[in-house]
Design an enzyme around this catalytic site. Structure first.
Site, PDB file in Angstrom:
ATOM      1  N   ASN A 209       0.853  -1.194   0.000  1.00 23.59           N
ATOM      2  CA  ASN A 209       0.000   0.000   0.000  1.00 23.59           C
ATOM      3  C   ASN A 209       0.884   1.237   0.000  1.00 23.59           C
ATOM      4  O   ASN A 209       2.112   1.133   0.003  1.00 23.59           O
ATOM      5  CB  ASN A 209      -0.961  -0.028   1.194  1.00 23.59           C
ATOM      6  CG  ASN A 209      -0.204  -0.050   2.509  1.00 23.59           C
ATOM      7  OD1 ASN A 209       0.506   0.890   2.847  1.00 23.59           O
ATOM      8  ND2 ASN A 209      -0.329  -1.148   3.242  1.00 23.59           N
ATOM      9  N   ASP A 277      -4.205  -6.032   5.028  1.00 21.34           N
ATOM     10  CA  ASP A 277      -5.240  -6.851   5.667  1.00 21.34           C
ATOM     11  C   ASP A 277      -5.184  -8.304   5.192  1.00 21.34           C
ATOM     12  O   ASP A 277      -5.539  -9.206   5.929  1.00 21.34           O
ATOM     13  CB  ASP A 277      -6.620  -6.265   5.374  1.00 21.34           C
ATOM     14  CG  ASP A 277      -6.831  -4.965   6.147  1.00 21.34           C
ATOM     15  OD1 ASP A 277      -6.384  -4.913   7.314  1.00 21.34           O
ATOM     16  OD2 ASP A 277      -7.401  -4.013   5.593  1.00 21.34           O
TER      17      ASP A 277
HETATM   18  O1  C5P Z   1      -8.482  -2.264  10.718  1.00 19.53           O
HETATM   19  P1  C5P Z   1      -7.698  -1.103  10.275  1.00 19.53           P
HETATM   20  O2  C5P Z   1      -6.576  -1.474   9.329  1.00 19.53           O
HETATM   21  O3  C5P Z   1      -8.485   0.026   9.714  1.00 19.53           O
HETATM   22  O4  C5P Z   1      -7.038  -0.533  11.625  1.00 19.53           O
HETATM   23  C1  C5P Z   1      -6.010   0.380  11.632  1.00 19.53           C
HETATM   24  C2  C5P Z   1      -5.182   0.216  12.851  1.00 19.53           C
HETATM   25  O5  C5P Z   1      -4.931  -1.141  13.120  1.00 19.53           O
HETATM   26  C3  C5P Z   1      -3.819   0.837  12.694  1.00 19.53           C
HETATM   27  O6  C5P Z   1      -3.393   1.264  13.972  1.00 19.53           O
HETATM   28  C4  C5P Z   1      -2.991  -0.316  12.190  1.00 19.53           C
HETATM   29  O7  C5P Z   1      -1.620  -0.131  12.506  1.00 19.53           O
HETATM   30  C5  C5P Z   1      -3.582  -1.461  12.949  1.00 19.53           C
HETATM   31  N1  C5P Z   1      -3.545  -2.750  12.235  1.00 19.53           N
HETATM   32  C6  C5P Z   1      -2.696  -3.747  12.688  1.00 19.53           C
HETATM   33  N2  C5P Z   1      -2.698  -4.971  12.082  1.00 19.53           N
HETATM   34  C7  C5P Z   1      -3.503  -5.207  11.038  1.00 19.53           C
HETATM   35  C8  C5P Z   1      -4.367  -4.218  10.564  1.00 19.53           C
HETATM   36  C9  C5P Z   1      -4.366  -2.981  11.178  1.00 19.53           C
HETATM   37  O8  C5P Z   1      -1.958  -3.504  13.640  1.00 19.53           O
HETATM   38  N3  C5P Z   1      -3.481  -6.389  10.452  1.00 19.53           N
END
Ligand code: C5P
Length: 415
Positions: A209, A277
């Protein structure tokens, strides 16, 4: 002010030693008494006479010359000081300090002291970036040594990069901050994630990304500046490792999670990484070939959620777990939901819709949602700031939360 403070200044070998008479003058202007120890290397760049003239005291050089009545042993020198400042601190003296060598008056005084030690490193960029210097610095920071700089800039050796000694006035400011509790996070361990992750599809392709890592790196830098011991776990970025921060480089989300768990225990965790993700469910062992048609199925598996894993209740849970929420619409509402879902304490929500230029850019606009705010709908709306300023503001906010008294001393109560 430094009125009444006694500083033992150790000047080691490096071109930056020529700046130390100015440093002594500036420290004395603020009321400090400065006594100088000059190493053999240091004496090649600044004369004892100049240092003695500006410090108003004898300059100490020889470990064994105690015949002179005015001479002082290494024990007495450190006993008579409130702090020992090593400036410039060469790669050599850092290595000797890390390994407990005592080969001259300077290193013997450093080994014999129980006083706080501040170092202002200065060296060639390659020496600064050498794994040995990084490891030595880590060891020293773990022992509580305060590190000032070095700075980026043109260097006497013709190279550009980190390694230049911090300017005397900035060193003085750091010494003043040191005496006035400017390190409210001293003794705390902060874990920061930064950058994107790369998830391989085959040996040459990966899912990634647009995260630049600028925000996460700035947070790590700012937490270290407030005295925290910082472990930065970063995905692939085009940024230099922040000075004074233990940086672990990873590629995938699973590696990032493993590195984070390895770094525990920590008092603070800030997850600023843009973790992918999903990853390819199976990575092809050889480069996948085009066959003239669409690629109809690339099975994806969900990656572990690092933030949620760190926020899970348990003995190793950091006292404060902060996540980021990069959203393109209804930013705060999504942040609230994320706070609950992930079990973290704070969410820094930011709008990353393309028109804001946040991804890869230098500015960020944060809405800080705290756990208390879930029901009460309390949110701090920060103005548009540079990512460095967001890092500093967040670090001060964290200090105020975890160490309110120390943060107040450090003058961050206005945050
Ligand atoms: O779920 P989302 O990606 O929107 O959440 C963002 C937050 O979760 C950020 O703080 C990101 O660093 C963390 N995150 C994580 N591990 C993942 C996905 C997101 O630590 N697999």
């Amino acid at each position: 002010m430094l009125t009444g403070k006694r500083i033992l200044l150790i000047v080691t070998g490096g071109i930056a030693a020529y700046k130390t008479p100015d440093l002594v003058r500036r420290l004395r202007e603020r009321g400090a008494a400065v006594r100088c120890v000059l190493t053999e290397g240091g004496a090649r760049f600044v004369t004892p006479l100049s240092l003695s003239a500006v410090s108003g005291d004898k300059v100490y050089r020889d470990l064994f010359d105690l015949t002179d009545e005015q001479e002082m042993g290494h024990i007495q020198l450190s006993r008579d000081a409130d702090v020992i400042l090593v400036a410039p601190a060469s790669a050599d003296v850092l290595a000797k300090m890390a390994h407990g060598l005592a080969t001259d008056l300077a290193t013997t005084a450093l080994l014999a002291t129980d006083k706080p030690v501040i170092v202002a490193p200065a060296m060639n960029v390659r020496m600064w970036e050498h794994a040995a210097t990084r490891a030595n610095l880590r060891t020293l920071m773990d022992r509580g040594v305060t590190v000032i700089g070095p700075e980026d800039g043109d260097m006497a050796c013709g190279e550009f990069g980190p390694g230049r000694m911090t300017e005397p006035l900035d060193i003085v400011a750091a010494v003043v901050a040191f005496f006035h509790g400017g390190r409210p996070l001293a003794g705390r361990h902060a874990l920061v994630t930064s950058g994107p992750t790369h998830e391989p599809i085959d040996p040459v392709r990966y899912i990634a990304n647009r995260s630049s890592g600028k925000q996460g790196h700035a947070i790590a830098t700012a937490l270290a500046a407030l005295g925290a011991r910082v472990t930065l776990v970063t995905g692939p970025v085009a940024l230099k490792d922040p000075p004074g921060v233990a940086t672990v480089h990873v590629e995938t989300a699973r590696d990032m999670l493993a590195a984070c768990l390895e770094a525990l225990p920590a008092d603070i965790a800030v997850c600023a990484a843009a973790v992918a993700d999903w990853r390819a469910a199976d990575t092809a062992p050889e480069k996948m070939k085009k066959d003239g048609g669409p690629l109809s199925a690339l099975a994806l598996a969900e990656n572990p959620d690092i933030l949620a894993a760190l926020a899970q209740p348990g003995p190793d849970r950091p006292a404060l777990v902060v996540g980021f929420a990069a959203e393109t619409e209804t930013v705060v509402a999504h942040a609230r939901a994320k706070l609950k879902k992930k079990g973290c304490d704070w969410i820094c929500a930011n709008d990353v819709s393309p028109e804001t230029g946040t991804f890869g850019g230098d500015m960020n606009r944060v809405h800080l949602v705290t756990a208390d705010g879930i029901e009460a709908s309390e949110v701090e709306d920060w103005p548009a700031l540079t990512k460095a300023q967001v890092g500093e503001k967040l670090a001060r906010r964290i200090a105020r939360h975890l160490a309110p008294a120390a943060a107040e001393d450090a003058g961050s109560s206005a945050e």
